[in-house]
Enzyme design. Structure first.
Site, PDB file in Angstrom:
ATOM      1  N   ASP A 118       3.261   0.399  -9.757  1.00 22.41           N
ATOM      2  CA  ASP A 118       4.026   1.253  -9.126  1.00 22.41           C
ATOM      3  C   ASP A 118       5.419   0.823  -9.099  1.00 22.41           C
ATOM      4  O   ASP A 118       5.697  -0.383  -9.169  1.00 22.41           O
ATOM      5  CB  ASP A 118       3.616   1.227  -7.627  1.00 22.41           C
ATOM      6  CG  ASP A 118       2.115   1.543  -7.494  1.00 22.41           C
ATOM      7  OD1 ASP A 118       1.600   2.198  -8.327  1.00 22.41           O
ATOM      8  OD2 ASP A 118       1.664   0.885  -6.452  1.00 22.41           O
TER       9      ASP A 118
HETATM   10  N1  URA Z   1      -2.441  -1.389  -7.541  1.00 27.22           N
HETATM   11  C1  URA Z   1      -1.372  -0.876  -6.847  1.00 27.22           C
HETATM   12  O1  URA Z   1      -1.725  -0.438  -5.687  1.00 27.22           O
HETATM   13  N2  URA Z   1      -0.245  -0.791  -7.315  1.00 27.22           N
HETATM   14  C2  URA Z   1       0.182  -1.331  -8.581  1.00 27.22           C
HETATM   15  O2  URA Z   1       1.110  -1.243  -9.185  1.00 27.22           O
HETATM   16  C3  URA Z   1      -0.929  -2.072  -9.162  1.00 27.22           C
HETATM   17  C4  URA Z   1      -2.325  -2.109  -8.490  1.00 27.22           C
END
Ligand code: URA
Length: 255
Positions: A118
């Protein structure tokens, strides 16, 4: 002319390890059959000697080459390990013009991020032009572990019940999560290892048990880890790291 290597009882790699054709197939040299032909045609060497069919190899020890090119060091593939900072998007391009992970690494040859983090998640991200490796590391059926350190808002300690729920699997709107490894590292900090990689999975898992994630940092992708790489910095994978990935892929091909 070099002779095919024969099974040598003094050579531990001759009787243990993976079959050479499986290793080559796992690395994308073609079907098992095609790889057997490569070996039968004398195009594959192990530690400098022409290999024979059925030869077993230890990828971490043996130097394997096809047509003289060491595997794990194919010149057309590049492998970058990036410590993704917060706010950088892990797609190849962003229609809104935000900075992306590919802006940080060299432009040529063109590489793609291996899976996604993310925008507000930090930590280790691989970028490569090796499609086989990308498939292996991201496909849920391969079960490659990804480890995260999670900083929770409000300094909570998880209860035994919450830890158990995360470990056993929680119900998300797109289905239950697979068993995870979870440990409380200190007040407010938890480590979690998953192998599915669903969208915002870790954040959603903590939401379900009533906790907000303040910071999320990926610290390991399969065998790859680096505690010294600074946020925003990147480096090429070492040959040892590439071999560790090859080893994991070859192990998967055996199943
Ligand atoms: N889990 C999440 O919530 N975000 C990420 O970027 C990777 C794993």
């Amino acid at each position: 002319m070099r002779q095919p290597s024969t099974t040598d009882s003094n050579d531990p790699s001759a009787s243990e390890g993976e079959r050479l054709q499986k290793v080559l197939a796992a690395l994308g040299w073609g079907s098992r059959r095609t790889c057997e032909d490569l070996i039968a045609d004398g195009r594959v060497t192990v530690n400098g000697d022409v290999a024979e069919l059925g030869r077993r190899v230890d990828i971490l020890i043996d130097t394997i080459a096809v047509d003289g090119v060491p595997i794990g060091a194919r010149p057309d593939f590049v492998y970058y390990l990036l410590n993704k900072p917060r706010g950088v998007i892990s797609t190849a391009s962003d229609p809104q013009g935000r900075p992306t992970v590919v802006d940080i690494v060299p432009l040529e040859p063109r590489v793609f991020p291996v899976g996604r983090l993310d925008g507000d998640t930090e930590g280790l991200l691989l970028l490569t032009n090796d499609g086989e490796l990308t498939h292996f590391l991201t496909h849920p059926s391969k079960g490659v572990e990804k480890e995260y350190v999670v900083l929770l808002r409000g300094n909570p300690r998880l209860t035994d019940g919450q830890l158990r729920r995360l470990r056993d699997g929680v119900e998300l709107e797109d289905g239950p999560t697979a068993p995870a490894k979870v440990g409380q590292r200190s007040d407010s900090t938890v480590s979690i290892t998953i192998h599915e990689g669903r969208n915002r999975q870790v954040r959603r898992m903590f939401e379900v048990i009533g906790h907000d994630v303040e910071r999320l940092v990926r610290t390991r992708i399969g065998p790859i880890t680096d505690t010294r790489l600074k946020p925003g910095a990147w480096r090429e994978l070492s040959l040892a790291e590439r071999r560790a990935l090859i080893q994991a892929m070859a192990g998967d091909a055996r199943r």
